[in-house]
Design a protein around this motif. Structure first.
Motif, mmCIF file in Angstrom:
data_model
loop_
_atom_site.group_PDB
_atom_site.id
_atom_site.type_symbol
_atom_site.label_atom_id
_atom_site.label_comp_id
_atom_site.label_asym_id
_atom_site.label_seq_id
_atom_site.Cartn_x
_atom_site.Cartn_y
_atom_site.Cartn_z
ATOM 1 N N UNK A 137 0.860 -1.175 0.000
ATOM 2 C CA UNK A 137 0.000 0.000 0.000
ATOM 3 C C UNK A 137 0.897 1.225 0.000
ATOM 4 N N UNK A 138 0.413 2.352 -0.513
ATOM 5 C CA UNK A 138 1.271 3.536 -0.600
ATOM 6 C C UNK A 138 1.949 3.930 0.701
ATOM 7 N N UNK A 139 1.256 3.914 1.826
ATOM 8 C CA UNK A 139 1.872 4.302 3.098
ATOM 9 C C UNK A 139 2.981 3.329 3.481
ATOM 10 N N UNK A 140 2.717 2.038 3.307
ATOM 11 C CA UNK A 140 3.734 1.029 3.612
ATOM 12 C C UNK A 140 4.924 1.173 2.665
ATOM 13 N N UNK A 141 4.640 1.400 1.385
ATOM 14 C CA UNK A 141 5.715 1.554 0.403
ATOM 15 C C UNK A 141 6.559 2.786 0.718
ATOM 16 N N UNK A 157 6.729 -4.532 -5.449
ATOM 17 C CA UNK A 157 6.186 -4.547 -6.806
ATOM 18 C C UNK A 157 7.256 -4.413 -7.871
ATOM 19 N N UNK A 158 8.509 -4.381 -7.484
ATOM 20 C CA UNK A 158 9.594 -4.276 -8.448
ATOM 21 C C UNK A 158 9.855 -5.639 -9.084
ATOM 22 N N UNK A 159 10.258 -5.634 -10.338
ATOM 23 C CA UNK A 159 10.546 -6.867 -11.066
ATOM 24 C C UNK A 159 12.059 -7.064 -11.114
ATOM 25 N N UNK A 168 20.878 -1.831 -7.146
ATOM 26 C CA UNK A 168 20.432 -2.154 -8.502
ATOM 27 C C UNK A 168 19.159 -1.370 -8.809
ATOM 28 N N UNK A 169 19.054 -0.975 -10.061
ATOM 29 C CA UNK A 169 17.876 -0.257 -10.532
ATOM 30 C C UNK A 169 16.924 -1.269 -11.149
ATOM 31 N N UNK A 170 15.688 -1.280 -10.677
ATOM 32 C CA UNK A 170 14.682 -2.243 -11.085
ATOM 33 C C UNK A 170 13.496 -1.504 -11.706
ATOM 34 N N UNK A 171 13.010 -1.993 -12.844
ATOM 35 C CA UNK A 171 11.834 -1.407 -13.474
ATOM 36 C C UNK A 171 10.606 -1.802 -12.655
ATOM 37 N N UNK A 172 9.881 -0.793 -12.190
ATOM 38 C CA UNK A 172 8.666 -1.008 -11.404
ATOM 39 C C UNK A 172 7.444 -0.995 -12.325
ATOM 40 N N UNK A 173 7.455 -0.110 -13.325
ATOM 41 C CA UNK A 173 6.353 -0.013 -14.278
ATOM 42 C C UNK A 173 6.882 0.626 -15.555
ATOM 43 N N UNK A 174 6.197 0.386 -16.670
ATOM 44 C CA UNK A 174 6.587 0.985 -17.941
ATOM 45 C C UNK A 174 5.388 1.024 -18.865
ATOM 46 N N UNK A 186 2.307 7.600 -9.263
ATOM 47 C CA UNK A 186 2.651 8.030 -7.896
ATOM 48 C C UNK A 186 1.795 7.322 -6.848
ATOM 49 N N UNK A 187 0.518 7.198 -7.091
ATOM 50 C CA UNK A 187 -0.374 6.535 -6.142
ATOM 51 C C UNK A 187 -0.173 5.024 -6.165
ATOM 52 N N UNK A 188 -0.089 4.434 -7.344
ATOM 53 C CA UNK A 188 0.042 2.979 -7.457
ATOM 54 C C UNK A 188 1.318 2.443 -6.833
ATOM 55 N N UNK A 189 2.403 3.207 -6.940
ATOM 56 C CA UNK A 189 3.706 2.706 -6.508
ATOM 57 C C UNK A 189 4.324 3.508 -5.369
#
Length: 176
Positions: free
Chosen positions: A116-120, A132-134, A145-151, A164-167
């Motif tokens: 959740x956003x607060x936890x993240x 949620x990072x891949x 390391x840099x990980x793509x979270x979304x694209x 911003x809200x989702x991640x």
């Protein structure tokens, strides 16, 4: 809840920055998985704390428009529903030795979804790995390391508006 971040405004990642190459390599991984050899004319590559945002124009290696025939995007491209824009949201995780918290590893292994956003935001401030990072789409630096979270490939609108809200990423990173 609006998380606060120590670094108030995004910083451009330019040549010579130790994270620039790793961010670009990781950001390009989804494009290369879809199209093989592809170039990205970067419009913006910014970092804010442990977050990075890349936006650019997809190009074929010769510099022309990317040929999407034979891909899952072929029909949309043929109908003019694809832009040449590519965007990626990335997050720096742990250190080069793979230092991540046991809790993050256990939670991910148990199949938990994105935090959740607060936890993240709390995980971000503590320097812990986001769920949620891949990790398959990552590039390492000495500082992590840099990980793509979304694209988004070829979006017809502002596909990153909800990121911003989702991640739980800082809104300032996206320029809004």
């Amino acid at each position: 809840m609006n998380p606060s971040f120590a670094q108030a405004s995004p910083q451009a990642l330019v040549a010579g920055d130790p994270d620039q190459g790793a961010v670009l390599d990781a950001a390009l991984a989804p494009l290369r998985a879809e199209f093989g050899t592809v170039d990205l004319v970067v419009e913006r590559m910014d970092r804010l704390g442990n977050w990075a945002f890349v936006i650019g124009d997809m190009r074929s290696p010769g510099g022309g428009r990317l040929d999407m025939s034979g891909t899952r995007f072929a029909d949309a491209a043929e109908q003019g529903a694809m832009s040449s824009v590519y965007v990626a949201l990335l997050r720096r995780e742990g250190d080069a030795a793979g230092d991540a918290s046991d809790a993050a590893t256990e939670s991910t292994a148990a199949g938990a979804g994105p935090a959740a956003p607060a936890e993240a935001a709390a995980r971000d401030q503590a320097g812990l790995q986001q769920e949620d990072a891949d990790p398959a789409v990552a590039a390492e630096t000495p500082r992590g390391r840099w990980v793509v979270v979304d694209f988004a490939i070829g979006p017809g609108d502002v596909a990153w508006l909800g990121w911003p809200q989702e991640h739980a990423a800082p809104r300032a990173l996206f320029g809004f």
